[in-house]
Scaffold this motif. Structure first.
Motif, short mmCIF file in Angstrom:
data_model
loop_
_atom_site.label_atom_id
_atom_site.label_comp_id
_atom_site.label_asym_id
_atom_site.label_seq_id
_atom_site.Cartn_x
_atom_site.Cartn_y
_atom_site.Cartn_z
N ALA A 223 -19.16 -14.27 17.76
CA ALA A 223 -17.98 -13.98 18.61
C ALA A 223 -17.19 -12.15 17.72
O ALA A 223 -17.49 -11.86 17.01
CB ALA A 223 -16.69 -14.82 18.60
N VAL A 224 -16.14 -11.80 19.20
CA VAL A 224 -15.58 -10.80 18.70
C VAL A 224 -14.25 -11.59 17.90
O VAL A 224 -13.91 -12.23 18.42
CB VAL A 224 -15.29 -10.15 20.07
CG1 VAL A 224 -14.20 -9.19 19.50
CG2 VAL A 224 -15.94 -9.75 20.95
N MET A 225 -14.38 -10.49 16.88
CA MET A 225 -13.02 -10.86 16.17
C MET A 225 -12.36 -10.06 16.07
O MET A 225 -12.69 -8.96 15.58
CB MET A 225 -13.70 -11.68 14.42
CG MET A 225 -14.50 -13.13 14.73
SD MET A 225 -13.21 -14.32 15.63
CE MET A 225 -13.26 -15.08 13.78
N THR A 226 -10.72 -10.08 15.16
CA THR A 226 -10.07 -8.98 15.05
C THR A 226 -8.96 -9.62 13.36
O THR A 226 -9.39 -10.71 12.96
CB THR A 226 -9.21 -8.68 16.01
OG1 THR A 226 -8.16 -7.35 15.69
CG2 THR A 226 -8.10 -9.75 16.32
N ARG A 227 -8.83 -8.20 13.07
CA ARG A 227 -7.82 -9.37 11.77
C ARG A 227 -6.07 -8.10 12.09
O ARG A 227 -5.71 -7.96 12.59
CB ARG A 227 -8.59 -8.61 10.85
CG ARG A 227 -8.11 -7.21 10.99
CD ARG A 227 -8.70 -6.39 9.38
NE ARG A 227 -9.56 -4.79 9.83
CZ ARG A 227 -9.48 -4.76 8.13
NH1 ARG A 227 -10.75 -5.27 7.03
NH2 ARG A 227 -9.90 -3.44 8.37
N GLY A 228 -5.17 -9.07 11.53
CA GLY A 228 -4.26 -9.02 11.68
C GLY A 228 -2.88 -9.21 10.38
O GLY A 228 -3.88 -9.43 9.24
N LEU A 229 -2.18 -8.73 10.68
CA LEU A 229 -0.88 -9.06 9.46
C LEU A 229 0.04 -10.02 10.25
O LEU A 229 1.10 -9.60 11.32
CB LEU A 229 -0.05 -7.94 9.03
CG LEU A 229 -1.25 -6.90 7.78
CD1 LEU A 229 -1.38 -6.12 7.68
CD2 LEU A 229 -1.66 -7.79 6.86
N LEU A 230 0.81 -10.77 8.93
CA LEU A 230 2.66 -11.30 9.77
C LEU A 230 3.16 -11.29 8.47
O LEU A 230 2.40 -11.41 7.35
CB LEU A 230 1.56 -12.83 10.23
CG LEU A 230 3.15 -13.83 9.32
CD1 LEU A 230 4.28 -13.67 10.83
CD2 LEU A 230 2.68 -15.26 9.61
N PHE A 231 3.86 -11.14 8.68
CA PHE A 231 4.87 -10.92 7.51
C PHE A 231 6.46 -11.14 7.66
O PHE A 231 7.72 -11.41 9.35
CB PHE A 231 6.14 -9.17 7.76
CG PHE A 231 4.48 -8.09 7.20
CD1 PHE A 231 4.34 -7.74 6.05
CD2 PHE A 231 3.97 -7.46 8.39
CE1 PHE A 231 3.04 -6.76 5.76
CE2 PHE A 231 2.74 -6.62 7.85
CZ PHE A 231 2.21 -6.41 6.73
N VAL A 232 6.61 -12.13 7.24
CA VAL A 232 8.64 -13.33 7.48
C VAL A 232 8.71 -12.88 6.32
O VAL A 232 8.94 -12.43 5.43
CB VAL A 232 7.58 -14.63 7.47
CG1 VAL A 232 9.11 -15.03 7.60
CG2 VAL A 232 6.66 -15.18 7.78
#
Length: 167
Positions: A3-12
């Motif tokens: 499956a195509v996957m991506t990544r990222g960031l969450l900044f609270v």
């Protein structure tokens, strides 16, 4: 076939302590696993806390994260999603005062403003450069960047310099 996957960031960037467990639950419901964030005090907003999360998921996970946190009072956050095959990258910024901002980003994280948005700025300006400037500023999310910048710098351990309006 993978499956195509991506990544990222969450900044609270800031959340009151009572909201922190709810933020973790909302994030966990999107990434489909328990999320225990490492909360630390937010120097730019005494009494508030900050946390970061690196995530991996299907394209669109960033939008789901941003939506799951949208509208909570006193919550400031940013979500980024890297581009993946056939899908542009994206950034969402949220502040209680401004609400949510979304932008498509390139592989370097630069905001991409569409041709239609630029044309709208010209048309709305009707010859007034000030209006064109305001529209392009809105398209770039400058108000969100200005409001979040002290929270970003405080997170890096940099000293926070407060400017107070006089009069």
């Amino acid at each position: 076939m993978s499956a195509v996957m991506t990544r990222g960031l969450l900044f609270v960037h800031s959340a009151p302590s009572a909201l922190c467990p709810h933020v973790e639950w909302a994030i966990g419901s999107v990434v489909e696993k328990r999320t225990d964030l490492e909360w630390s005090p937010q120097p730019a907003a005494p009494g508030m806390f900050r946390a970061e999360l690196s995530w991996v998921g299907a394209p669109g996970t960033g939008a789901q994260l941003a939506s799951s946190l949208r509208g909570w009072a006193h919550l400031r956050y940013e979500v980024t999603e890297e581009p993946s095959p056939g899908v542009d990258g994206a950034r969402w910024s949220h502040t209680p005062e401004l609400g949510i901002f979304h932008a498509t980003t390139d592989v370097h994280g630069n905001i991409m403003v569409t041709e239609d948005r630029i044309r709208y700025a010209y048309e709305a300006g009707a010859g007034d450069p000030g209006v064109v400037f305001q529209e392009l500023s809105l398209a770039l999310g400058e108000a969100w960047d200005e409001e979040l910048e002290p929270f970003r710098h405080a997170a890096e351990g940099a000293p926070v310099r407060w400017l107070h309006q006089v009069g």
